[in-house]
Motif scaffolding. Structure first.
Motif, mmCIF file in Angstrom:
data_model
loop_
_atom_site.group_PDB
_atom_site.id
_atom_site.type_symbol
_atom_site.label_atom_id
_atom_site.label_comp_id
_atom_site.label_asym_id
_atom_site.label_seq_id
_atom_site.Cartn_x
_atom_site.Cartn_y
_atom_site.Cartn_z
ATOM 1 N N MET A 236 0.825 -1.210 0.000
ATOM 2 C CA MET A 236 0.000 0.000 0.000
ATOM 3 C C MET A 236 0.863 1.266 0.000
ATOM 4 S SD MET A 236 -3.067 -1.280 2.531
ATOM 5 C CE MET A 236 -3.317 0.329 3.197
ATOM 6 N N LYS A 237 2.024 1.185 0.647
ATOM 7 C CA LYS A 237 2.867 2.380 0.752
ATOM 8 C C LYS A 237 3.434 2.815 -0.595
ATOM 9 C CE LYS A 237 6.800 -0.549 2.061
ATOM 10 N NZ LYS A 237 7.743 -0.862 3.135
ATOM 11 N N ASN A 238 3.440 1.901 -1.565
ATOM 12 C CA ASN A 238 4.004 2.236 -2.879
ATOM 13 C C ASN A 238 2.952 2.714 -3.870
ATOM 14 O OD1 ASN A 238 6.604 1.361 -2.049
ATOM 15 N ND2 ASN A 238 6.006 -0.777 -2.414
ATOM 16 N N HIS A 239 1.714 2.859 -3.410
ATOM 17 C CA HIS A 239 0.642 3.280 -4.305
ATOM 18 C C HIS A 239 -0.025 4.536 -3.753
ATOM 19 C CE1 HIS A 239 1.216 -0.842 -5.697
ATOM 20 N NE2 HIS A 239 0.547 -0.512 -6.778
ATOM 21 N N GLN A 240 -0.017 5.570 -4.568
ATOM 22 C CA GLN A 240 -0.623 6.820 -4.150
ATOM 23 C C GLN A 240 -2.142 6.755 -4.291
ATOM 24 O OE1 GLN A 240 1.230 9.740 -6.649
ATOM 25 N NE2 GLN A 240 3.037 9.921 -5.350
ATOM 26 N N GLY A 241 -2.819 7.488 -3.430
ATOM 27 C CA GLY A 241 -4.256 7.687 -3.594
ATOM 28 C C GLY A 241 -5.150 6.638 -2.975
ATOM 29 N N LEU A 242 -4.580 5.643 -2.279
ATOM 30 C CA LEU A 242 -5.434 4.597 -1.712
ATOM 31 C C LEU A 242 -6.363 5.155 -0.634
ATOM 32 C CD1 LEU A 242 -3.021 1.549 -1.443
ATOM 33 C CD2 LEU A 242 -4.863 1.894 -3.064
ATOM 34 N N SER A 243 -5.809 6.043 0.204
ATOM 35 C CA SER A 243 -6.657 6.639 1.246
ATOM 36 C C SER A 243 -7.786 7.425 0.606
ATOM 37 C CB SER A 243 -5.828 7.564 2.139
ATOM 38 O OG SER A 243 -4.826 6.843 2.812
ATOM 39 N N GLY A 244 -7.456 8.150 -0.455
ATOM 40 C CA GLY A 244 -8.475 8.927 -1.155
ATOM 41 C C GLY A 244 -9.565 8.046 -1.723
ATOM 42 N N GLN A 245 -9.166 6.929 -2.337
ATOM 43 C CA GLN A 245 -10.163 5.992 -2.875
ATOM 44 C C GLN A 245 -11.043 5.433 -1.764
ATOM 45 O OE1 GLN A 245 -8.853 2.973 -5.779
ATOM 46 N NE2 GLN A 245 -6.882 4.036 -5.810
ATOM 47 N N MET A 246 -10.393 5.095 -0.651
ATOM 48 C CA MET A 246 -11.128 4.501 0.462
ATOM 49 C C MET A 246 -12.197 5.454 0.989
ATOM 50 S SD MET A 246 -9.571 3.218 4.123
ATOM 51 C CE MET A 246 -10.610 2.538 5.418
ATOM 52 N N PHE A 247 -11.785 6.675 1.308
ATOM 53 C CA PHE A 247 -12.722 7.597 1.948
ATOM 54 C C PHE A 247 -13.719 8.187 0.952
ATOM 55 C CE2 PHE A 247 -8.984 7.678 4.844
ATOM 56 C CZ PHE A 247 -9.611 7.017 5.890
ATOM 57 N N SER A 248 -13.325 8.268 -0.309
ATOM 58 C CA SER A 248 -14.275 8.713 -1.335
ATOM 59 C C SER A 248 -15.389 7.694 -1.510
ATOM 60 C CB SER A 248 -13.543 8.929 -2.670
ATOM 61 O OG SER A 248 -14.458 9.233 -3.692
ATOM 62 N N ALA A 249 -15.020 6.408 -1.567
ATOM 63 C CA ALA A 249 -16.029 5.351 -1.726
ATOM 64 C C ALA A 249 -16.974 5.325 -0.530
ATOM 65 C CB ALA A 249 -15.341 4.000 -1.892
ATOM 66 N N LEU A 250 -16.421 5.487 0.679
ATOM 67 C CA LEU A 250 -17.270 5.505 1.870
ATOM 68 C C LEU A 250 -18.178 6.724 1.877
ATOM 69 C CD1 LEU A 250 -14.692 4.389 4.596
ATOM 70 C CD2 LEU A 250 -16.486 3.005 3.556
ATOM 71 N N GLY A 251 -17.614 7.866 1.501
ATOM 72 C CA GLY A 251 -18.392 9.101 1.486
ATOM 73 C C GLY A 251 -19.559 9.048 0.529
ATOM 74 N N LYS A 252 -19.341 8.453 -0.647
ATOM 75 C CA LYS A 252 -20.419 8.361 -1.630
ATOM 76 C C LYS A 252 -21.586 7.538 -1.113
ATOM 77 C CE LYS A 252 -17.728 9.009 -5.864
ATOM 78 N NZ LYS A 252 -17.198 8.356 -7.093
ATOM 79 N N ASN A 253 -21.306 6.644 -0.176
ATOM 80 C CA ASN A 253 -22.361 5.808 0.391
ATOM 81 C C ASN A 253 -22.768 6.256 1.786
ATOM 82 O OD1 ASN A 253 -23.123 3.291 -1.372
ATOM 83 N ND2 ASN A 253 -20.955 3.684 -1.728
#
Length: 813
Positions: free
Chosen positions: A403-420
């Motif tokens: 996970m540390k080598n991939h940018q934007g995972l936190s953003g994807q996580m919280f965006s997906a939760l926020g949309k729902n």
């Protein structure tokens, strides 16, 4: 050498134990094997519960003891041949006699110490390992050994710490002289240096197996359970979850810590140091490769799994007195440690104004009391607030070495939760970036897990969960269209549309896995009684991601519940015009709530049925164009009626045909009175940015007053016959001018009207045939030649397709 551990579900009954023995035989044919077994089924829980009963009244233990005896003796009779049964039964009976003596002592002394509880709990593994070993002896070169003679611990009876030096010596001495191919031992149990029975705490059987694997230098530790390895998420919650083929020690520990039940985190420690691989296997599907846990993971996906912990409370210590003052954290965690309270999650604001921790619910009261006592002086001085406790929470976590080598995972996580609409109460992420954790409401856990699994693991197929009310003409065709196109949408648009609930005015039916649309009528007929409130409560209780409420009615009371759905992050799709043509304040409120709770509110079919009228208008406004004038024929019903009415037939008969063909509302007066058209032009004016009420629309009705005042359809149709001369006169006046009758809606300069007009041959509306609609938008960009939308504007099929199109819009969002 291999070490195999079989859990309680694997040895729950004699059928399962036979499967275990078959697996052991296959493995032991290749090399020497150590087998570690748990107690049968739920035996340990029952032993401890019975101890509490003995403390109250020794007479209460007869039934649970009898049940335990029956289970164990029945397994003996099924597993062990007759000539060997008596010896085994005799030994097992002696163990039960000792157990009963302990219970009697508990009652007489009125004391149930940790030492006694450890002794009681040990009987589960002592019984199971002895019985299974004797069954194995009849098939294999096997022996039994009591783990209490090998694993030595301190004197912490219920959560003992292992003395690895003494344990190592005992195991080496025993196994060097052991000539048997298979050694069967009970997990979970051990003894201190004085020989007193101890237990290894939660996950103790796994831990026992890991200890033997580490001490003996096994080439693999196998954990046999009732699932085929560690899953990408809990398969009981996320149906699309799949087994992980290979995973690292660190990833496995993170997943186990956050609720993956197949493995307990301390289990890994003894084998971690020796880099001994662990394989999770399924007793009931032994050919499945399961999950291999080793030093490195071969799968380079950034996220390996999504997991969660239930029953979490959040404790917050905050106050201005903390800022810049060292020692608060030390005092806080020292207090919790002294009370043996485990901290699951920690987060602290960079301002040092607050510290937030997650703990298990059962520890919350003690933690709150202890912390308020320790910080009582600071609280009295108003430097700190009393500890704030929030309950009914859960922790969800993304886990992965890469996970540390991939940018934007936190953003994807919280965006997906926020949309729902999943509210995040706290966030924690370590510097290693192998875990991103979030605290959410327990009620949102299932939705959050499914949302994140869809985001990170599934082929980009979005699941929509529909709840449909109104299954008449439009509703029936809508369900038929979904049934027909479901696979096409899944394959081509990557949308998986499921209908979870349906209702009419009397019945409702739900299926969590999706309703079989080939038999929905039968299912609904056998459903339970329905009301608007009960249907809403049922929809709300499911709390599914990407939920959509579909209203196929023309019912005002249904339109009044839209706000409830939107506030719960449930999208609304409707052909019902009443809500959008209601009071302006209500219309605007629905728009605000839709935006606030990220729940789409779509009503394309309010105007033009399946025609893209509202969507086109929205795009014009959004792109900066301004609407100056709208001219339209918006009633497919009225257009059908006046296209077919002439001096060769009656007005009554034409209207009757329109209703029979599904062009009218159930009450045809709504269409013929002009109210329906007035609502439509009002909606278009509002969507253009103008503030109008329905009362602002001039409605020049062509119906006689008596027809307008009828109370039911029979009376209405009777009045049409009575006033046939009136309708024939209207036709003649238009026909004499070489015009056609069209019911036209107009909006210009902030004013709107609807009414019957004489349309000459050179007008765009003159050749509008059948039940077609036409809309002309005059805008800044389309000032001379208006933007024109024309096509079928009535009928159940085209209305259903318009609703379907709105559902697809939500899916593509």
């Amino acid at each position: 050498m291999k070490v195999l551990k079989f859990g309680g579900s694997s040895v729950a009954n004699h059928q399962n134990i036979k499967k275990v023995l078959h697996i052991v035989k296959q493995v032991s044919n290749q090399e020497k094997t150590v087998i570690v077994v748990s107690a049968f089924g739920k035996t340990t829980d029952k032993l401890l519960t019975t101890a509490q009963l003995a403390l109250k009244d020794n007479n209460l233990i007869a039934k649970p003891i009898s049940e335990l005896e029956e289970l164990h003796f029945s397994i003996i009779k099924e597993l062990i041949i007759s000539k060997n049964q008596s010896e085994v039964i005799q030994e097992v009976q002696q163990l039960f006699n000792r157990l009963k003596a302990i219970y009697e002592g508990v009652f007489l002394l009125q004391e149930l110490s940790s030492k006694t509880l450890a002794k009681v709990a040990s009987f589960g593994e002592r019984l199971s390992s002895y019985i299974i070993a004797n069954a194995a002896k009849e098939l294999l070169n096997a022996t039994h050994k009591d783990s209490r003679e090998l694993i030595i611990t301190n004197n912490d009876s219920l959560n003992a710490q292992v003395n690895f030096n003494l344990t190592y010596k005992n195991c080496i001495n025993y196994f060097e002289d052991n000539s048997f191919d298979i050694t069967i031992l009970g997990g979970f149990i051990a003894a201190d240096e004085k020989g007193e029975t101890t237990t290894l705490g939660r996950g103790g059987s796994d831990y026992s197996a890991a200890i033997y694997a580490a001490v003996l230098g096994a080439n693999e530790l196998q954990i046999w359970t009732d699932v085929s390895g560690m899953y990408s998420a809990n398969p009981r919650v996320v149906k699309q979850a799949f087994p992980i083929t290979q995973i690292s020690y660190e990833e496995a520990m993170e997943l186990s810590h956050f609720g993956a039940k197949v493995l307990y985190p301390p289990t890994i420690q003894p084998v971690l140091e020796k880099e001994i691989p662990i394989r999770i296997k399924n007793t009931f599907d032994p050919e499945n490769q399961g999950t291999l846990i080793s030093k490195e993971s071969t799968n380079n996906k950034p996220v390996k799994g999504i997991t969660h912990i239930e029953n979490i409370n959040l404790l917050t210590l905050e106050g201005s007195g903390m800022v810049g003052i060292p020692g608060f954290s030390k005092r806080m965690f020292e207090t919790l440690s002294q009370q043996n309270i485990n901290v699951v999650l920690i987060t602290q604001a960079s301002s040092e104004h607050s510290i937030c921790i997650g703990i298990y619910e059962e520890d919350a009261l003690l933690a709150e009391k202890s912390l308020n006592e320790v910080f009582s002086f600071e609280i009295q001085q108003h430097k700190l607030n009393p500890v704030l406790v929030e309950n009914n929470l859960a922790i969800i976590a993304l886990v992965g070495d890469n996970m540390k080598n991939h940018q934007g995972l936190s953003g994807q996580m919280f965006s997906a939760l926020g949309k729902n609409n999943v509210n995040v109460r706290a966030i924690a992420q370590g510097a290693s970036e192998k875990n991103i954790s979030a605290v959410i409401n327990s009620s949102d856990a299932k939705k959050a897990l499914n949302t994140l699994h869809e985001q990170f693991f599934e082929e980009k197929i979005k699941q929509l969960n529909l709840f449909v009310t109104g299954v008449g003409n439009v509703g029936e065709r809508f369900l038929a269209q979904i049934h027909q196109q479901r696979e096409f949408l899944k394959e081509n648009l990557k949308l998986n549309i499921r209908v979870i609930g349906i209702s009419n005015s009397r019945k409702m039916y739900f299926n969590e896995e999706g309703i079989d649309l080939s038999i929905w009528k039968d299912s609904l007929a056998n459903g339970k009684e329905s009301s608007l409130q009960s249907f809403f409560e049922e929809v709300k209780s499911y709390n599914f991601r990407n939920s959509v409420f579909v209203d196929n009615t023309a019912n005002q009371k249904v339109s009044e519940v839209y706000e409830n759905y939107l506030r719960n992050n449930i999208a609304v799709v409707t052909c019902n015009k009443i809500a959008c043509a209601s009071d302006l304040d209500n219309y605007k409120k629905l728009k605000r709530v839709s935006s606030k709770y990220n729940a789409p509110f779509l009503f394309e079919t309010n105007v033009g049925a399946g025609l893209p009228v509202i969507d086109t208008l929205k795009n014009l406004v959004a792109s900066g164009d301004r609407i100056h004038k709208i001219q339209a024929v918006l009633s497919g019903t009225l257009n059908f009626v006046f296209n077919n009415f002439n001096n060769q037939n009656t007005f009554h008969d034409v209207v009757k045909v329109a209703q029979e063909q599904g062009f009218t509302e159930p009450d045809p007066k709504i269409d013929l009175s002009g109210v329906d058209v007035a609502r439509k032009i009002l909606i278009l004016a509002r969507e253009s940015g103008y503030k109008l009420e329905l009362s602002d629309i001039d409605n020049n009705s062509f119906l006689p007053e008596k027809s307008l005042n009828t109370s039911d359809n029979d009376a209405f149709y009777k009045s049409l016959t009575e006033f046939e001369a009136h309708f024939q006169k209207m036709f003649k006046e238009a026909n004499d001018k070489n015009c056609r009758l069209k019911y036209v809606a107009e909006f210009e300069n902030g004013k709107a009207n609807v009414g019957l007009q004489h349309i000459p041959a050179d007008h765009p509306f003159y050749n509008l045939e059948g039940s077609d609609n036409i809309v002309l938008f005059f805008t800044d960009r389309y000032s001379i030649n208006p933007l024109q939308i024309k096509g079928a504007g009535a009928g159940a099929d085209v209305t259903a397709s318009g609703i379907f199109a709105d559902v697809i819009r939500i899916g593509n969002n």
